[in-house]
Design a protein around this motif. Structure first.
Motif, short mmCIF file in Angstrom:
data_model
loop_
_atom_site.label_atom_id
_atom_site.label_comp_id
_atom_site.label_asym_id
_atom_site.label_seq_id
_atom_site.Cartn_x
_atom_site.Cartn_y
_atom_site.Cartn_z
N ALA A 1 -0.72 -19.15 -32.52
CA ALA A 1 -0.57 -19.37 -31.05
C ALA A 1 0.39 -18.69 -30.20
CB ALA A 1 -0.28 -20.87 -30.66
N HIS A 2 1.28 -18.02 -31.00
CA HIS A 2 2.17 -17.12 -30.28
C HIS A 2 1.93 -15.67 -30.66
CE1 HIS A 2 4.03 -20.74 -30.02
NE2 HIS A 2 4.80 -20.45 -29.13
N LEU A 3 0.60 -15.33 -30.98
CA LEU A 3 0.00 -13.82 -31.31
C LEU A 3 0.14 -13.31 -29.84
CD1 LEU A 3 -2.87 -14.08 -33.75
CD2 LEU A 3 -0.55 -12.93 -34.08
N GLU A 4 0.22 -11.98 -29.87
CA GLU A 4 0.37 -11.24 -28.59
C GLU A 4 -0.81 -10.20 -28.32
OE1 GLU A 4 4.37 -9.69 -28.21
OE2 GLU A 4 4.84 -11.39 -26.86
N SER A 5 -1.65 -10.55 -29.07
CA SER A 5 -3.01 -9.64 -28.75
C SER A 5 -3.74 -9.78 -27.55
CB SER A 5 -3.80 -9.63 -30.15
OG SER A 5 -4.32 -11.12 -29.97
N GLU A 6 -4.51 -8.93 -27.09
CA GLU A 6 -5.25 -9.06 -25.80
C GLU A 6 -6.47 -9.93 -26.10
OE1 GLU A 6 -3.94 -6.13 -26.84
OE2 GLU A 6 -2.80 -5.42 -25.27
N VAL A 7 -6.84 -9.46 -27.42
CA VAL A 7 -8.14 -10.52 -27.69
C VAL A 7 -7.97 -11.59 -28.95
CG1 VAL A 7 -10.55 -10.57 -28.22
CG2 VAL A 7 -9.47 -8.69 -26.93
N LEU A 8 -8.12 -12.76 -28.71
CA LEU A 8 -8.03 -13.76 -29.66
C LEU A 8 -9.15 -14.19 -30.14
CD1 LEU A 8 -5.64 -15.09 -31.44
CD2 LEU A 8 -5.61 -16.96 -29.64
N LEU B 1 -0.94 -11.46 -39.58
CA LEU B 1 -1.97 -11.34 -38.37
C LEU B 1 -1.71 -10.36 -37.36
CD1 LEU B 1 -1.51 -15.37 -37.56
CD2 LEU B 1 -3.65 -13.91 -38.32
N GLY B 2 -0.58 -9.52 -37.74
CA GLY B 2 -0.31 -8.25 -36.98
C GLY B 2 0.85 -8.21 -36.02
N MET B 3 1.64 -9.27 -36.39
CA MET B 3 3.00 -9.20 -35.43
C MET B 3 4.06 -8.25 -36.21
SD MET B 3 3.67 -12.68 -33.76
CE MET B 3 3.10 -13.93 -34.60
N SER B 4 4.83 -7.58 -35.29
CA SER B 4 6.10 -6.84 -35.91
C SER B 4 7.04 -7.91 -36.13
CB SER B 4 6.51 -5.82 -34.91
OG SER B 4 6.97 -6.15 -33.99
N LYS B 5 7.92 -7.32 -37.05
CA LYS B 5 9.23 -8.45 -37.33
C LYS B 5 9.93 -8.72 -36.21
CE LYS B 5 12.15 -8.54 -41.41
NZ LYS B 5 12.47 -7.83 -42.46
#
Lengths: 422, 289
Positions: free
Chosen positions: A184-191, A139-143
């Motif tokens: 739910a814990h993604l940090e993207s600006e747009v979800l 989903l695009g998060m870093s480790k």
């Protein structure tokens, strides 16, 4: 002031080819390529039917989306609604970069993370913890980001005990809980969220909804939400777009859009035996006499019906049925029970004012069905969802003390008499 | 006013119908490097779950193939491998050949196999085939270890095998095989999304290719026996890799720097064509797959 736009869709169109990929495909491909090397336009872009699955089209190509334009501001929650096949999923796929638009484009100022499905890429053999890392990275998060949030994610999922067990041993509910917790814990600006909330038990759904609320309101992030569940769309979103046959037919505040969506049938004349009677129009007015779909629960609601009678018929009546957003029948207003006179209307055109007094409907969305029927109950003509309205709270009952949702299906202000008896 | 201001603003990125002709977006691949390592880890960790023999499966296939090749081609058909033990000769070729084919086979259905995940979430698609090529290195490592084992066994028994200064270049051959497999795999996976015919082509094409790649015979043999058609093998870059492998590890056969240079150039071309086709396909394959 200038608006803080984070995402902008410009003329997005998406064309699909119908039927099967076979020998016909290769000839079209070659033709397209031949046009391309001569610097000409793709010949198949000029053709194509609008996207209406119920009608047999003349072309092999359809436009799943056609000229979609909209803007989303930072911190806004945009609801995307429409019937099945209206193009919602295609739009989401384009926004989440799963597929490219045929023409047009999307500009964005933030990272977009999409949640078209929970648990994408979960591997059954890996443990819960390993899958959090894998799914998070997909989903695009870093480790590092995941490690930082790991405890929070595990805590939110509520599956601490099984976190080092392969997920193939999980119940489907646990699986979904873990998957949503990561998302739910993604940090993207747009979800971007597609109906993922329809999974899990009621308690978890509530948790998800409030988490989504936190994301937008608390953290100021932008959410694009697609759902068929109008109550959750209404409670989460502040703006909406309504898609129909691949086009935006309404782009407005969420209440207006939902009302438009819930309004289904065109008002049509009743043609039963020599066109005896018909409904010409059906309007809803607020207490000021202005046509509106937003009515407070503290004002009278007036429904104005225009009826045309071509032939007097004593065995004739109509019924207005009002449903709430959960499709429950709240009340039915039948012409016999209102006034005997209506049955004996002579030839002509009539305007009827049906007034529902204040403090009857509780807050929520309502839709109106209308049908003509006989005294014995035979329904001649049924019109579903001819209009819809939204009841909002005037705050009178609350006395500015309670701000939550007012429970119950009706909103009655009873008379209370207190007698001291001892 | 407002509109004009908009157009001057900085957009992070745009989603557009088509890529520019050549757009690799390596920066984005770098951003997703954690995903790459996780995919590699996943492939390695999960492949033997619920098998009894585990990684032993990797050994059985090359050993049996070498054994059968030795019986058929060397004992029955009488192909002469000189002073080199035929079994070791075959095992060397098969080990490096296997790395190529596993890279090619596993990457060639990237789009088809991952349609479910690609259809739901975006990440640079090229991460997937790259992770396959890297995790296949492990398989190659295991097979190469068994080769070393037999090498020592034959060496102790007094077979005429030795290393040479070219042995140091062996890692280059592994890289070439990886990139060739990756490049071809990406091209085929892109074609398969639309025309399934190519997946049939791969399965038997690879088998045919093995016969043209000097896996079970020395290159000199084909030049000697059928000089008229030897060019088929001569122009096959894979044949050079196989032949060079045997030269570097067993000191048998020939090595030409020109041949290696030719192979490297072909590899670079195939790889970039693969990337190009793959990038073009990833934008809209989900509509046709």
């Amino acid at each position: 002031m200038s608006k803080n736009i984070i995402l902008k869709a410009e003329n997005i169109s998406k064309q699909y080819r119908l039927g099967q990929v076979g020998t016909g495909t290769i000839s079209h491909d070659l033709n397209r390529w031949w046009h391309q090397i001569r610097g000409k336009e793709n010949p198949y872009l000029k053709i194509g039917d609008t996207n209406d699955r119920s009608i047999v089209g003349s072309s092999d190509y359809v436009w799943a989306l056609k000229d979609i334009n909209f803007e989303v501001e930072r911190g806004e929650v945009l609801g995307i609604i429409g019937k099945n096949g209206a193009g919602k999923s295609t739009l989401l796929k384009i926004l989440s970069r799963v597929t490219a638009p045929t023409t047009g484009g999307v500009k964005t100022k933030g990272r977009i993370a999409s949640l078209l499905e929970v648990g994408t890429g979960f591997h059954p053999e890996l443990t819960g913890r390993e899958n959090i890392y894998l799914n998070g990275a997909i989903l695009g998060m870093s480790k590092n980001e995941i490690t930082r949030k790991l405890d929070e994610i595990i805590d939110f999922s509520g599956v601490e005990r099984y976190i080092d067990t392969p997920v193939k041993r999980y119940s489907s509910g646990m699986y979904v809980r873990l998957a949503f917790a990561v998302a739910a814990h993604l940090e993207s600006e747009v979800l971007i969220v597609d109906e993922v909330l329809s999974v899990g038990d009621a308690e978890f759904q509530k948790k998800c909804l409030s988490k989504m609320g936190d994301i937008s309101k608390g953290e100021g992030r932008t959410v694009l939400f697609v759902s068929h569940n109008m109550p959750s769309v209404k409670s989460l979103c502040n703006k909406g777009i309504l898609l129909e046959h691949g086009k935006i037919i309404k782009d407005d505040k969420i209440d207006e859009v939902i009302t438009k969506y819930m309004t289904n049938d065109e008002i049509s004349s009743f043609e039963y035996e020599n066109n005896e009677c018909g409904l010409k129009s059906f309007e809803i007015l607020n207490s000021k006499g202005v046509q509106s779909i937003n009515i407070s629960n503290g004002e009278d609601l007036t429904m104005i019906l225009t009826l045309e009678i071509k032939k007097a018929n004593p065995d004739f009546g109509f019924c207005i049925a009002i449903y709430n957003e959960y499709e429950e029948l709240i009340t039915a207003i039948n012409s016999y029970h209102i006034n005997e006179k209506i049955i004996n209307l002579k030839r002509g055109q009539y305007s009827l004012n049906v007034v529902v007094p204040k403090y009857v409907f509780n807050t929520g969305l309502y839709t109106v069905n209308f049908h003509f029927n006989s005294i014995s109950g035979v329904i001649y003509k049924k019109m579903e969802r001819i209009t819809a309205f939204n009841i909002y709270d005037d705050g009178y009952r609350r006395g500015n003390k309670y701000s939550g949702l007012w429970p119950g299906k009706v909103s009655i202000i009873p008379n209370i008499y207190i007698n001291e008896t001892a | 006013m407002n509109h004009k201001q908009d157009s001057d603003e900085e957009w992070l990125f745009e989603i557009k119908p088509k890529n520019k002709f050549f757009e690799l977006n390596l920066k984005e691949v770098w951003q997703y490097r954690d995903l790459l390592t996780l995919f590699v880890k996943r492939d390695i960790v999960t492949v033997y779950k619920q098998t009894v023999l585990g990684p032993l499966w990797y050994l059985i296939q090359p050993l049996l193939t070498s054994l059968i090749f030795t019986i058929i081609f060397n004992s029955v058909a009488g192909i002469n491998t000189g002073s080199t033990p035929p079994f070791l000769f075959n095992l060397a070729g098969i080990t490096i050949w296997n790395y190529f084919t596993s890279c090619l086979n596993d990457t060639s259905d990237t789009f088809k196999k991952n349609a479910a995940i690609f259809g739901k979430v975006y990440f640079p698609r090229v991460i997937m085939p790259i992770s396959i090529v890297i995790s296949n290195l492990l398989k190659f490592g295991i097979q190469f270890t068994i080769f070393i084992g037999f090498y020592i066994y034959f060496y102790i028994k007094g077979a005429e095998i030795s290393l040479n200064e070219y042995t140091l270049l062996f890692p280059l051959l592994i890289i070439i095989m990886g990139f060739l497999g990756l490049g071809l795999g990406m091209i085929i996976s892109s074609l398969v999304t639309k025309y399934r015919d190519f997946s049939y082509l791969v399965s038997f094409g690879v088998q045919l290719l093995m016969y043209l790649s000097a896996v079970m015979y020395p290159m000199a043999l084909i030049v000697d026996k059928i000089p008229k058609y030897a060019w088929v093998v001569r122009y096959n870059p894979l044949a050079y890799v196989i032949e060079s492998t045997r030269f570097m590890l067993l000191n048998v056969g020939e090595i030409t720097l020109l041949g290696l240079l030719y192979t490297s150039v072909v590899t670079v071309i195939v790889f970039f064509v693969g990337l190009l086709v793959f990038n073009k396909t990833e934008k809209s394959f989900i509509d046709t797959v």
